[in-house]
Design a protein around this motif. Structure first.
Motif, mmCIF file in Angstrom:
data_model
loop_
_atom_site.group_PDB
_atom_site.id
_atom_site.type_symbol
_atom_site.label_atom_id
_atom_site.label_comp_id
_atom_site.label_asym_id
_atom_site.label_seq_id
_atom_site.Cartn_x
_atom_site.Cartn_y
_atom_site.Cartn_z
ATOM 1 N N ALA A 212 0.822 -1.206 0.000
ATOM 2 C CA ALA A 212 0.000 0.000 0.000
ATOM 3 C C ALA A 212 0.861 1.263 0.000
ATOM 4 O O ALA A 212 0.663 2.161 -0.824
ATOM 5 N N PHE A 213 1.841 1.314 0.914
ATOM 6 C CA PHE A 213 2.611 2.537 1.103
ATOM 7 C C PHE A 213 4.052 2.362 0.619
ATOM 8 O O PHE A 213 4.606 1.258 0.669
ATOM 9 N N PRO A 214 4.685 3.451 0.188
ATOM 10 C CA PRO A 214 6.040 3.362 -0.359
ATOM 11 C C PRO A 214 7.098 3.191 0.714
ATOM 12 O O PRO A 214 6.930 3.640 1.856
ATOM 13 N N MET A 215 8.185 2.518 0.351
ATOM 14 C CA MET A 215 9.330 2.453 1.263
ATOM 15 C C MET A 215 9.890 3.863 1.436
ATOM 16 O O MET A 215 9.771 4.716 0.556
ATOM 17 N N VAL A 216 10.490 4.102 2.598
ATOM 18 C CA VAL A 216 10.971 5.432 2.951
ATOM 19 C C VAL A 216 12.486 5.416 3.031
ATOM 20 O O VAL A 216 13.073 4.576 3.720
ATOM 21 N N GLN A 217 13.100 6.359 2.332
ATOM 22 C CA GLN A 217 14.555 6.449 2.352
ATOM 23 C C GLN A 217 15.011 7.304 3.521
ATOM 24 O O GLN A 217 14.537 8.418 3.732
ATOM 25 N N ILE A 218 15.945 6.770 4.296
ATOM 26 C CA ILE A 218 16.600 7.499 5.374
ATOM 27 C C ILE A 218 18.093 7.268 5.204
ATOM 28 O O ILE A 218 18.579 6.144 5.359
ATOM 29 N N GLY A 219 18.810 8.308 4.868
ATOM 30 C CA GLY A 219 20.224 8.149 4.525
ATOM 31 C C GLY A 219 20.337 7.367 3.233
ATOM 32 O O GLY A 219 19.719 7.710 2.223
ATOM 33 N N THR A 220 21.097 6.297 3.269
ATOM 34 C CA THR A 220 21.261 5.457 2.071
ATOM 35 C C THR A 220 20.399 4.195 2.135
ATOM 36 O O THR A 220 20.465 3.368 1.225
ATOM 37 N N ASP A 221 19.609 4.035 3.185
ATOM 38 C CA ASP A 221 18.798 2.836 3.361
ATOM 39 C C ASP A 221 17.318 3.125 3.132
ATOM 40 O O ASP A 221 16.860 4.271 3.218
ATOM 41 N N TYR A 222 16.569 2.060 2.879
ATOM 42 C CA TYR A 222 15.131 2.154 2.644
ATOM 43 C C TYR A 222 14.406 1.263 3.652
ATOM 44 O O TYR A 222 14.881 0.175 3.977
ATOM 45 N N TYR A 223 13.247 1.740 4.118
ATOM 46 C CA TYR A 223 12.560 1.053 5.202
ATOM 47 C C TYR A 223 11.076 0.839 4.906
ATOM 48 O O TYR A 223 10.440 1.640 4.218
ATOM 49 N N TRP A 224 10.554 -0.262 5.472
ATOM 50 C CA TRP A 224 9.138 -0.591 5.455
ATOM 51 C C TRP A 224 8.614 -0.679 6.886
ATOM 52 O O TRP A 224 9.375 -0.622 7.856
ATOM 53 N N ASP A 225 7.329 -0.873 6.969
ATOM 54 C CA ASP A 225 6.611 -1.025 8.232
ATOM 55 C C ASP A 225 7.232 -2.137 9.097
ATOM 56 O O ASP A 225 7.430 -3.256 8.628
ATOM 57 N N GLY A 226 7.507 -1.812 10.364
ATOM 58 C CA GLY A 226 8.081 -2.812 11.267
ATOM 59 C C GLY A 226 7.172 -3.989 11.529
ATOM 60 O O GLY A 226 7.632 -5.064 11.928
ATOM 61 N N GLY A 227 5.859 -3.822 11.284
ATOM 62 C CA GLY A 227 4.912 -4.877 11.567
ATOM 63 C C GLY A 227 5.074 -6.110 10.708
ATOM 64 O O GLY A 227 4.578 -7.188 11.073
ATOM 65 N N ILE A 228 5.774 -6.008 9.585
ATOM 66 C CA ILE A 228 5.944 -7.194 8.742
ATOM 67 C C ILE A 228 6.951 -8.168 9.336
ATOM 68 O O ILE A 228 7.029 -9.327 8.906
ATOM 69 N N VAL A 229 7.712 -7.728 10.342
ATOM 70 C CA VAL A 229 8.634 -8.620 11.051
ATOM 71 C C VAL A 229 8.170 -8.841 12.490
ATOM 72 O O VAL A 229 8.061 -9.962 12.959
ATOM 73 N N SER A 230 7.873 -7.748 13.188
ATOM 74 C CA SER A 230 7.415 -7.843 14.573
ATOM 75 C C SER A 230 6.462 -6.692 14.834
ATOM 76 O O SER A 230 6.869 -5.528 14.800
ATOM 77 N N ASN A 231 5.205 -7.017 15.100
ATOM 78 C CA ASN A 231 4.189 -5.976 15.223
ATOM 79 C C ASN A 231 4.114 -5.368 16.616
ATOM 80 O O ASN A 231 3.374 -4.428 16.836
ATOM 81 N N THR A 232 4.846 -5.894 17.561
ATOM 82 C CA THR A 232 4.817 -5.369 18.917
ATOM 83 C C THR A 232 6.236 -5.108 19.408
ATOM 84 O O THR A 232 7.055 -6.026 19.432
ATOM 85 N N PRO A 233 6.533 -3.869 19.792
ATOM 86 C CA PRO A 233 7.915 -3.523 20.175
ATOM 87 C C PRO A 233 8.279 -3.821 21.617
ATOM 88 O O PRO A 233 9.189 -3.212 22.174
ATOM 89 N N LEU A 234 7.587 -4.768 22.255
ATOM 90 C CA LEU A 234 7.901 -5.106 23.641
ATOM 91 C C LEU A 234 9.320 -5.638 23.789
ATOM 92 O O LEU A 234 10.020 -5.315 24.747
ATOM 93 N N GLN A 235 9.745 -6.462 22.823
ATOM 94 C CA GLN A 235 11.054 -7.099 22.927
ATOM 95 C C GLN A 235 12.172 -6.072 23.026
ATOM 96 O O GLN A 235 13.167 -6.284 23.709
#
Length: 396
Positions: A212-235
């Motif tokens: 749905a949404f575009p990857m976001v460039q920060i510096g030289t890297d690109y990022y997607w939603d953290g929920g596709i790996v871990s949807n809860t940041p408790l760890q």
């Protein structure tokens, strides 16, 4: 809160005296709010915060993924007297579109209305949040701006710049951690204002759910939603803190528990719940096991004369002497019978108000159990409380 009202009230009656003393349970060095991803269901988290706000509970650390990152940034990016106002502005704005003028009573009509609302979000986007690309991604040539997502999040960027004061975030009075995934490496990362200055791009990256949404460039890297790996940041919280006692309010928008599906729509909804549900029990079990081995190591080191310990062993012994206690109050949104697979992208005012009220009510019920907020002499590790199960269980 009146669910029939067209907008969440902007009155400040719950915060009439800003200098009233905050309520802080004894023995805790850190009070945290952990916010899961879940799109439109994020209004539940806003209701949770309103209840905490009314109780004068001051948060030391906010951690979020996706919509949780947006809510966390709005809270951390405003002075206390403006936080609830800005949250209400955000949720009123993105749910301002009218769906039906009138909905007859009954689940069947509510299912139809929610479906219509979800289709409107899909076709036209959401005000102040995202809008459809001019060219459909399937028709755009490789490498084109429109080729890797169906929507633009420029409206969200403008909304964040209006409602979030990034100067306040980067003053670091309140810690803020936002989860995202590196597109190239697939590794989960946290943007933490204890390490870097947070900007709108970090919030957009945490909520950049593909396709749905575009990857976001920060510096030289690109990022997607953290929920596709871990949807809860408790760890992340459990891994970072080792010596400070923490009270954690964990807000989950998908429940791992649910009824057996009886039709395809229920299959899709149940699949989404399981995919994005929190793994609280797994995370706390891992933390418990690590904590158990640390306790064993400390007891073993205590049996060795101090003169026989190396400098490194003395350092480890000192670190292990005071291990933290973690108390988790888990709040999980309970899905309504008429909500299905589209519940996380159904941005109607009526549903938003229902979600908000549910979060507020659940948190009030949780805070009524004052004994849950106390550090247990018998837990020695992690204690988890769930208001819907009306019980508590120790992970050690």
């Amino acid at each position: 809160m009146n669910v029939r009202s067209k907008e969440i009230s902007m009155d400040q009656s719950s915060d009439a005296v800003f200098n009233a003393p905050e309520w802080r349970p004894e023995g805790y060095h850190c009070i945290s709010l952990v916010l899961q991803g879940g799109g439109a269901l994020g209004a539940y988290q806003a209701g949770v915060y309103e209840a905490l706000h009314e109780e004068k509970i001051e948060l030391d650390w906010l951690s979020g993924v996706s919509i949780g990152a947006i809510n966390a940034a709005i809270i951390a990016g405003n002075r206390r007297e403006n936080r609830l106002i800005r949250l209400k502005e955000f949720w009123n704005r993105i749910t301002e579109r009218k769906v039906w003028n009138y909905t007859p009573d009954g689940d069947v009509f509510r299912v139809m209305r929610n479906s219509a609302s979800a289709w409107m979000s899909t076709l036209f986007g959401v005000p102040g949040f995202f809008s459809p690309r001019q060219v459909n991604a399937w028709l755009a040539p490789a490498g084109a701006k429109d080729a890797t997502s169906f929507y633009s999040v420029e409206p969200l960027k403008e909304t964040l710049l209006e409602l979030v004061d990034f100067g306040i975030i980067n003053e670091k009075h309140t810690r803020l951690s936002l989860g995202a995934v590196n597109v190239r490496s697939g590794n989960f990362v946290y943007f933490d204002n204890s390490d870097i200055d947070i900007g709108p791009e970090h919030i957009l990256a945490s909520g950049a759910l593909p396709p749905a949404f575009p990857m976001v460039q920060i510096g030289t890297d690109y990022y997607w939603d953290g929920g596709i790996v871990s949807n809860t940041p408790l760890q992340h919280l459990l891994a970072q803190e080792t010596r400070r006692n923490m009270l954690v309010f964990q807000v989950d928008l998908f429940s791992s528990r649910g009824a057996l599906p009886r039709e395809m729509a229920e299959v899709m909804a149940r699949h989404k719940d399981i995919t994005y549900a929190s793994r609280t029990r797994y995370n706390t079990d891992v933390y418990r096991l690590t904590r158990q081995w640390k306790s064993i190591a400390y007891k073993a080191l205590c049996k060795i004369p101090e003169s026989d310990l190396t400098p490194e062993e003395k350092r480890i012994k000192a670190e292990l002497q005071h291990l933290a206690e973690v108390n988790i109050c888990q709040l999980i949104y309970q899905q309504q019978a008429y909500e299905g697979n589209s519940k996380d992208y159904e941005f109607s005012k009526t549903s938003m108000l229902e979600h908000w009220r549910a979060g507020y009510t659940d948190t009030k019920r949780t805070l009524a159990h004052r004994g849950w907020m106390e550090i247990s002499e018998h837990a020695h590790g992690v204690m988890v409380h769930d208001v819907h199960l009306e019980r508590e269980y120790s992970s050690l």
